[in-house]
Design an enzyme around this catalytic site. Structure first.
Site, PDB file in Angstrom:
ATOM      1  CG  ASP A 171      50.131  46.879  38.791  1.00  0.00           C
ATOM      2  OD1 ASP A 171      49.088  47.577  38.778  1.00  0.00           O
ATOM      3  OD2 ASP A 171      50.117  45.699  39.171  1.00  0.00           O
ATOM      4  CD  GLU A 174      44.002  47.095  33.388  1.00  0.00           C
ATOM      5  OE1 GLU A 174      43.086  46.265  33.464  1.00  0.00           O
ATOM      6  OE2 GLU A 174      44.031  48.005  32.542  1.00  0.00           O
TER       7      GLU A 174
HETATM    8  C1  NOJ Z   1      40.454  44.377  38.559  1.00  0.00           C
HETATM    9  C2  NOJ Z   1      41.664  43.572  38.366  1.00  0.00           C
HETATM   10  O1  NOJ Z   1      42.360  43.330  39.540  1.00  0.00           O
HETATM   11  C3  NOJ Z   1      42.524  44.203  37.362  1.00  0.00           C
HETATM   12  O2  NOJ Z   1      43.710  43.517  37.182  1.00  0.00           O
HETATM   13  C4  NOJ Z   1      41.748  44.259  36.091  1.00  0.00           C
HETATM   14  O3  NOJ Z   1      42.517  44.792  35.086  1.00  0.00           O
HETATM   15  C5  NOJ Z   1      40.482  45.025  36.245  1.00  0.00           C
HETATM   16  N1  NOJ Z   1      39.726  44.586  37.377  1.00  0.00           N
HETATM   17  C6  NOJ Z   1      39.633  44.947  34.980  1.00  0.00           C
HETATM   18  O4  NOJ Z   1      39.080  43.710  34.807  1.00  0.00           O
HETATM   19  C1  NOJ Z   2      43.387  42.186  33.673  1.00  0.00           C
HETATM   20  C2  NOJ Z   2      44.870  42.127  33.706  1.00  0.00           C
HETATM   21  O1  NOJ Z   2      45.296  42.402  35.010  1.00  0.00           O
HETATM   22  C3  NOJ Z   2      45.489  43.084  32.735  1.00  0.00           C
HETATM   23  O2  NOJ Z   2      46.885  42.874  32.702  1.00  0.00           O
HETATM   24  C4  NOJ Z   2      44.901  42.928  31.360  1.00  0.00           C
HETATM   25  O3  NOJ Z   2      45.438  43.886  30.501  1.00  0.00           O
HETATM   26  C5  NOJ Z   2      43.395  43.059  31.404  1.00  0.00           C
HETATM   27  N1  NOJ Z   2      42.837  42.162  32.376  1.00  0.00           N
HETATM   28  C6  NOJ Z   2      42.772  42.745  30.042  1.00  0.00           C
HETATM   29  O4  NOJ Z   2      43.013  41.420  29.684  1.00  0.00           O
END
Ligand code: NOJ
Ligand code: NOJ
Length: 455
Positions: A171, A174
């Site tokens: 999603d 991530e």
């Molecule tokens: C965990 C976070 O929940 C996720 O959204 C994010 O993209 C990664 N760590 C990287 O910072």
């Molecule tokens: C975490 C977020 O969940 C994600 O959507 C984003 O792409 C990364 N951080 C980098 O900002």
């Protein structure tokens, strides 16, 4: 310096920073705790769209040339990483790249298929802009060559999306593998917009194929609606975890997959004025209003600070903590209300339905009559005007809220602490400045000459 100018300066600092390949946009200058010094396909697509807005509104030739240079180097960098990802066998769903243009080699949540869709949506806007300016040759060379196999960035993204959308992926946050409303909505928008571009450039076979795929997606997108819960659920067939499915990603996707200038707007179930989107907004605002102490009425702060989803445990550093409101998401909610005003102005009507009544009712005590399903508010009716005014005011409350937490130099980090309101997580997030600039632009269109409301 005025806020918009500061946001612009801070955003541009993250574009092609020293030592990076030209056109690379880092998500944040933060090199550790957390390390966000990468070109995320998602974030950079969002950032690039703000640069395109700056290009549109630039007043001097020198400024226009500077922005155009940034946009074209982003195009070249994007094509470079598309190729690199493919040679590494990862495909275009690779979510992040080093500033030297190599796919990140560590363990990561991949693929993330919203990235190519967002990049295509934003670059299609650029392509139409350049076509209007008589730059057809440039568009055909770099953006959309209409050939297979293609060597152009938009076509490569569209081919990937058109063949991949029915697969699962991670999603936009991530974290979860499954089918996602946000990703699929963005993919559909990319294909619809892409078909328009393909038609314009004479690639009619591809246009037909993209439209066919987008039609196949429509019934899938309707499946995310949960009538019992009363909102659009973010993920179907998730691989892990118990979640309510209430998620701001749903709203953000409707904003990105719907261009503000109206050229590419399409009537669709996830358009900003769709009753299911409106009722999802209500559910999200309610849950975050009570979840975060910083939103408690005793704090007397305007608006509501909004986060990703209520079960979030990522505090900007670790994922075993508690989630917080996010700057960019709160600004996106302002943007949502401004877009809705524009949509209703364009439609010249507001449909009242069983599902949309809670949203509309909440807006203004000044709406005089009790709303009834089936009714349509139209210009000439004072309740039509009052609803639009109330939407604009409500949008403002989210921007006012963000302004309470912005740093003295205009800085916006990823999150704001749910208890103290202080910033935390990755510093100077590119996407925050980009969304802020876009929301300010949308606000100008809504309020014409009104000054900013005081915080
Ligand atoms: C965990 C976070 O929940 C996720 O959204 C994010 O993209 C990664 N760590 C990287 O910072
Ligand atoms: C975490 C977020 O969940 C994600 O959507 C984003 O792409 C990364 N951080 C980098 O900002």
């Amino acid at each position: 310096m005025e806020e918009g100018a500061r946001a612009e300066a801070l955003l541009l600092r993250n574009v092609s920073p020293p030592g990076a390949l030209p056109g690379c946009i880092v998500a944040s200058p933060s090199l550790s705790n957390p390390d966000y010094y990468y070109h995320w396909v998602r974030d950079s697509g969002i950032a690039m769209r703000a640069v395109l807005s700056l290009y549109h509104s630039a007043r001097t030739l020198a400024a226009r040339q500077r922005y155009l240079g940034l946009l074209l180097s982003f195009v070249d960098f994007s094509r470079h990483i598309q190729r690199t990802a493919t040679t590494h066998g990862i495909g275009l769903g690779e979510p992040k790249f080093t500033v030297g243009g190599e796919p990140y080699s560590g363990i990561w949540a991949r693929p993330q298929d919203d990235g190519p869709a967002i990049r295509a949506i934003e670059l299609i806007e650029l392509a139409f802009t350049l076509l209007d300016e008589g730059e057809g040759a440039l568009v055909r060379e770099k953006l959309y060559d209409g050939r297979l196999p293609t060597d152009s960035v938009i076509k490569a993204d569209l081919e990937y999306v058109a063949h991949r959308w029915s697969e699962t992926c991670f999603d936009v946050w991530e974290e979860i593998r499954g089918h996602h409303f946000a990703t699929q909505h963005l993919e559909r928008s990319a294909l619809v917009d892409g078909a328009e571009l393909a038609t314009k450039l004479g690639d009619t076979g591809a246009a037909t194929f993209y439209v066919e795929q987008s039609r196949l997606m429509e019934p899938r997108l309707r499946e995310y609606w949960d009538p019992r819960k009363g909102y659009i659920v973010a993920t179907r067939d998730p691989d892990t975890g118990e979640r309510s499915g209430l998620d701001s990603a749903v709203i953000i996707a409707t904003l990105i997959g719907d261009s503000i200038d109206g050229v590419l707007q399409h009537k669709h179930l996830s358009a900003v004025d769709h009753e299911r989107v409106l009722t999802t907004i209500v559910a999200l605002e309610q849950v975050f209003a009570t979840l975060y102490p910083i939103n408690d009425p005793s704090r007397k702060l305007p608006g509501i600070a909004i986060g990703r989803y209520p079960e979030d445990r990522y505090d900007g550093y670790h994922t075993n903590s508690v989630g917080n409101p996010w700057f960019g998401i709160t600004v996106s909610f302002a943007m949502f209300y401004y877009k809705l005003v524009r949509r209703y102005r364009k439609l010249q009507s507001i449909a009242v339905t069983d599902t949309s009544i809670p949203f509309l009712r909440r807006l203004a005590s000044s709406i005089r009559r009790p709303l009834r399903p089936g009714e349509v508010l139209a210009p000439g009716d004072p309740d039509f005007d009052e609803t639009l005014a109330a939407l604009g005011r409500r949008g403002d409350t989210f921007l006012q809220r963000v302004r309470c937490h912005i740093g003295p130099e205009g800085s916006m980090d990823e999150q704001l602490n749910r208890v103290t309101g202080f910033q935390q997580g990755a510093a100077d997030l590119s996407a925050n400045y980009a969304v802020f600039l876009r929301a300010a632009e949308a606000r100008r269109a809504v309020h014409a000459l009104d000054p900013w409301p005081a915080p």
